[in-house]
Each structure stands twice: as structure tokens, then as C-alpha cells.
Enzyme design. Structure first.
Site, PDB file in Angstrom:
ATOM      1  CB  THR A 172      -0.923   0.033   1.233  1.00  0.00           C
ATOM      2  OG1 THR A 172      -1.779  -1.120   1.208  1.00  0.00           O
ATOM      3  CG2 THR A 172      -1.795   1.289   1.235  1.00  0.00           C
ATOM      4  CG  PHE A 174       0.218   4.628   3.739  1.00  0.00           C
ATOM      5  CD1 PHE A 174      -0.939   4.703   4.503  1.00  0.00           C
ATOM      6  CD2 PHE A 174       0.774   3.379   3.491  1.00  0.00           C
ATOM      7  CE1 PHE A 174      -1.532   3.554   5.009  1.00  0.00           C
ATOM      8  CE2 PHE A 174       0.193   2.222   3.990  1.00  0.00           C
ATOM      9  CZ  PHE A 174      -0.971   2.311   4.754  1.00  0.00           C
TER      10      PHE A 174
END
Length: 275
Positions: A172, A174
Site C-alpha cells: 500500500t 501512503f
């Protein structure tokens, strides 16, 4: 003075881990929603926010694309977190004791093979960290959580099995958000994120993108989404490699301006290569 860092989720969430990686030793503040996370920075309750923007398996985080452009906040950095799923049980439990696993539906889906191989019953929950907290509170050896190793440390659980996700490339990305615009200096590896809306003329998007190609500017992300509930009002969210002061980027933005009726830079920040 200790900084306050907002993230979405409960203590032990993957967003919490990302916030801690970026701001070690600072105070992390959990928020229920992305709106609350952004508002924490807007209101001054937090100094920065660390929010997910895209995942290598599931694509963009839609809420962020809608909220960020209107937030008034600026992107000042990025970080990548490898999402590693673990089977967490109460102290003293063995994997043979587990009959059911609890977690966010997405996390359960990412561990489908492991769950099937062990014949576990699944329990859908709101999030991974909350599942770890509830399993710790229940103190039932037959129920385990699927969550991060960070959550195991926070809630005093044992890691019964590590890296149980089906895909090894689950990562992921960010973004770090701030009230103040802190642009990275020119030089080195820099990303610029911006949003724009094209004029309602034939081939406007094609022509708007032409300036990036002819000036050798690499566009690493281009996402479209509707704004204001209108099918004809489409906004684009883009990342490029380069600084607005670079001559190539200047020329690309100038050409973009001929075919757009709205343009805003959301952030100029160091590119993070630790993927």
C-alpha cells in the site's frame, strides 16, 4: 515537542504502522473515517496525517481521491508499506486450537487459501486491528484474528502463523499530508501531484496529455472520477516525476493550461523508492 500524527483506523492498523514508520516516536491519533483523519489536520488537532492512496492489489482508495483536492491540505511525502497478514491468537493458543478467524473482509479474501487449507470458519469484521483487539478481549483459543504483527504487539497476542496472504506483492502506498505547503527542493527524485479538469472540447484530454510526452515528463499515475454528481464533470488526479521548476514540467503545465478550466498542485515531495 511531540508531533501528533492522524491515521484512519484503530491502534495496530496498517495505517498506524505506516504513520509510525514515517514519524517514529511521535504520537499517533486513530480516527474512525478518512474525513475525520483529514479534519484532524485541518483543525490543528494533529500536525500531519498519513493516509493510504492506493494498493497494489485493489487499486486506488476512492475516498482519498475525492477528499484530498477539496481539503486544503498539501502532500509533503509518501511511503510504501508491505502488507503482511498474520494469524494472531491469545497467549497459549496453538494453530490446532483455532476454529474461526476474524478480520476485515478484504483481509480474509487475501488469505483465502490459508483459511481453506485449515478449514477455518470466517467472521467478517470492520477492520483488522479491531479484530485483534476483540480476540484479545474474548480470550477464546478457538478464535483468532488476521492482522499485522504490529497489532499483535499492541494487544498482547501471539503470532500463530506469519505471512499467510495469498499474494506476496501486496503493498500500500501512503501519502503524508500537512496544513503547510512544504515543497521538496528541485533536484533529486521528486514527484508532483496535481488535479485538473479538461475543457468540454473534442480530444481535450488527448491534447492536454501531449505536453508531457513531448517534454519528456513521465506520468506515473492518472485517475479520473466524477465531481459534483454530474456525469459531464470529470476530474483527473495525476502524479508525475519531476519538479514544477523543471523546464520540461513548466512547458507541460503550460500546454495543459490551454485545455483545462481547473488546475491545482496538491504537493511536490521526495519520491520514495522503498517499494
Amino acid at each position: 515537542m511531540t508531533k501528533k500524527i492522524a491515521f484512519q483506523g484503530e491502534p495496530g492498523a496498517f495505517s498506524h504502522a505506516a504513520a509510525t514508520n514515517v514519524f517514529p516516536g511521535e504520537e499517533a491519533i486513530g480516527c474512525v473515517t478518512f474525513e475525520e483523519t483529514i479534519n484532524a489536520v485541518q483543525s490543528g488537532r494533529a500536525d500531519f496525517a498519513v493516509v493510504p492512496v492506493e494498493n497494489s492489489l485493489y487499486g486506488r482508495i476512492t475516498d482519498i481521491h475525492h477528499l484530498l483536492p477539496e481539503s486544503g491540505l498539501f502532500i509533503i511525502g509518501e511511503t510504501y508499506l508491505r502488507v503482511e497478514m498474520n494469524l494472531l491468537g491469545v497467549p497459549g493458543a496453538r494453530i490446532e486450537d483455532v476454529k474461526a478467524v476474524q478480520s476485515l473482509s478484504v483481509a480474509l479474501g487475501q488469505c483465502r487459501k490459508f483459511i481453506a487449507d485449515h478449514g477455518f470458519r470466517t467472521i467478517n469484521a470492520v477492520d483488522t486491528a479491531g479484530s485483534a483487539r476483540e480476540v484479545a478481549q474474548k480470550a477464546d483459543k478457538s478464535v483468532a484474528a488476521i492482522a499485522s504483527r504490529f497489532a499483535a504487539e499492541i494487544y498482547g497476542l501471539s503470532v500463530l502463523a506469519s505471512n499467510i496472504e495469498d499474494a506476496e506483492h501486496n503493498t500500500t502506498r501512503f501519502l503524508v499530508l500537512s496544513r503547510d505547503e512544504l515543497q521538496a527542493p528541485q533536484g533529486g527524485k521528486v514527484k508532483t501531484t496535481f488535479v485538473f479538469r479538461v475543457r468540454n472540447v473534442p480530444a481535450a484530454l488527448y491534447k492536454a496529455m501531449g505536453g508531457f510526452a513531448t517534454n519528456g515528463v513521465n506520468m506515473t499515475k492518472l485517475e479520473s472520477y466524477m465531481v459534483g454528481g454530474a456525469f459531464t464533470a470529470t476530474q483527473f488526479y495525476a502524479d508525475i516525476e519531476g519538479h514544477p521548476s523543471d523546464i520540461g514540467v513548466q512547458h507541460a503545465f503550460e500546454e495543459l493550461g490551454f485545455f483545462t478550466d481547473y488546475f491545482r498542485v496538491l504537493g511536490v515531495y521526495p519520491a520514495n523508492e522503498s517499494k
